[in-house]
Design a protein around this motif. Structure first.
Motif, mmCIF file in Angstrom:
data_model
loop_
_atom_site.group_PDB
_atom_site.id
_atom_site.type_symbol
_atom_site.label_atom_id
_atom_site.label_comp_id
_atom_site.label_asym_id
_atom_site.label_seq_id
_atom_site.Cartn_x
_atom_site.Cartn_y
_atom_site.Cartn_z
ATOM 1 N N PHE A 57 0.824 -1.218 0.000
ATOM 2 C CA PHE A 57 0.000 0.000 0.000
ATOM 3 C C PHE A 57 0.856 1.265 0.000
ATOM 4 O O PHE A 57 0.361 2.341 -0.279
ATOM 5 N N ASN A 141 -5.752 2.668 2.960
ATOM 6 C CA ASN A 141 -7.045 3.195 3.436
ATOM 7 C C ASN A 141 -6.837 4.148 4.619
ATOM 8 O O ASN A 141 -7.763 4.386 5.389
ATOM 9 N N LEU A 142 -5.628 4.674 4.717
ATOM 10 C CA LEU A 142 -5.263 5.590 5.814
ATOM 11 C C LEU A 142 -5.441 4.915 7.180
ATOM 12 O O LEU A 142 -5.710 5.565 8.182
ATOM 13 N N PRO A 153 -1.955 6.066 12.135
ATOM 14 C CA PRO A 153 -1.696 5.037 11.119
ATOM 15 C C PRO A 153 -0.403 4.290 11.448
ATOM 16 O O PRO A 153 0.541 4.866 12.008
ATOM 17 N N SER A 154 -0.377 3.036 11.082
ATOM 18 C CA SER A 154 0.760 2.189 11.438
ATOM 19 C C SER A 154 2.080 2.740 10.894
ATOM 20 O O SER A 154 3.106 2.761 11.592
HETATM 21 S S1 SF4 Z 1 0.085 1.871 7.261
HETATM 22 FE FE1 SF4 Z 1 -2.031 2.555 6.965
HETATM 23 S S2 SF4 Z 1 -1.877 4.757 6.429
HETATM 24 FE FE2 SF4 Z 1 0.165 3.860 6.193
HETATM 25 S S3 SF4 Z 1 0.264 3.313 4.007
HETATM 26 FE FE3 SF4 Z 1 -0.452 1.493 5.123
HETATM 27 S S4 SF4 Z 1 -2.715 1.577 5.064
HETATM 28 FE FE4 SF4 Z 1 -1.909 3.624 4.494
#
Ligand code: SF4
Ligand code: SF4
Ligand code: SF4
Length: 260
Positions: A57, A141-142, A153-154
């Protein structure tokens, strides 16, 4: 394309100058979202995987540019969904709820509601949507589940340098301006992005596109044909016509091949 402006909008502020290319954010994203590993090969760069994928992602884009002080300068740029306020992907998507806006302003997806039409691919100015092995949309997906529970967010939580920050969008922009950054990329583009970047250099140096826009075919679809698509055959024919015009018969197949 007029959208409702999200109130109390949250955002991620990326400061590429503070990024050390450690890619902890990539690992953290995979870990939280339980994304499988991807078989890749060495392309002569630490950028790995080479691009976003259904199981990646976010990626750190590595690039080398000429520098006066050193032979080259190494730049690191976090690439992920921009969570546009005017989101081309949402505008074109004919499947209700497959792509949706969260209370915090993120553009999230529902795997089960995606109908695998792939219309969102060419509707996205940033080339973000990817598709998993079931043909369902897959992208950042934030961390909607985390931020809905008032967690960061992680990727942001893991970043050791503060190159990624999460918070109230207006406050992040104000703070970046006070710090003297020349450009806040995404402040106003596409109604305002939910992933914004603070640059001292020109964004183009990092490969950012200038003046991102939604294809006119998507705006036409959103305004005139999409309402029909919710009612039977006329809409299906319209969707098929737009799919051909916007994407063509083979483009999505090419993208799938690139991901392998
Ligand atoms: S950790 Fe969450 S906010 Fe960060 S890129 Fe992955 S899905 Fe997106
Ligand atoms: S960057 Fe692309 S996928 Fe993400 S919200 Fe914007 S249009 Fe949609
Ligand atoms: S975790 Fe932070 S410093 Fe490390 S690569 Fe990601 S954005 Fe850059």
């Amino acid at each position: 394309m007029a959208n409702n402006i999200t109130k109390n909008r949250k955002a991620i502020l990326v400061t590429p100058e503070n990024c050390i290319g450690c890619r902890a954010c990539q690992v953290a994203c995979k870990s939280w979202n339980q994304l499988p590993g991807i078989k890749t090969k060495n392309n002569g760069t630490y950028q790995n995987p080479p691009d976003l994928a259904s199981a990646a992602f976010n990626i750190i884009k590595f690039s080398e540019v000429p520098s006066q002080e050193n032979p080259v300068r190494w730049l690191f740029l976090s690439r992920r969904c921009m969570h546009c306020e005017d989101a081309g992907c949402m505008a074109i998507c004919p499947a209700p709820g497959a792509l949706y806006r969260t209370a915090e302003g993120a553009v999230a997806f529902d795997h089960d509601k995606c109908i695998s039409c792939k219309l969102c691919v060419n509707a996205c100015p940033f080339d973000v949507p990817r598709f998993d092995e079931e043909g369902k949309v897959s992208k950042c997906n934030l961390c909607a589940d985390r931020i809905g529970a008032e967690m960061q967010p992680s990727c942001v939580k893991t970043c050791p340098t503060g190159a990624l920050k999460f918070g109230d969008r207006n406050e992040l922009i104000s703070a970046a301006k006070k710090e003297g950054f020349a450009t806040i990329y995404g402040e106003n583009d596409l109604g305002g992005l939910g992933t914004i970047y603070a640059f001292k250099d020109k964004p183009k140096l990092y490969g950012m596109i200038e003046n991102p826009t939604i294809p006119s075919s998507v705006i036409f679809w959103h305004s005139y044909l999409k309402p029909l698509s919710l009612f039977g055959l006329g809409g299906v024919v319209a969707a098929a016509a737009l799919h051909y015009l916007a994407i063509g018969p083979h483009k999505e197949e090419e993208k799938e091949k690139e991901e392998v």
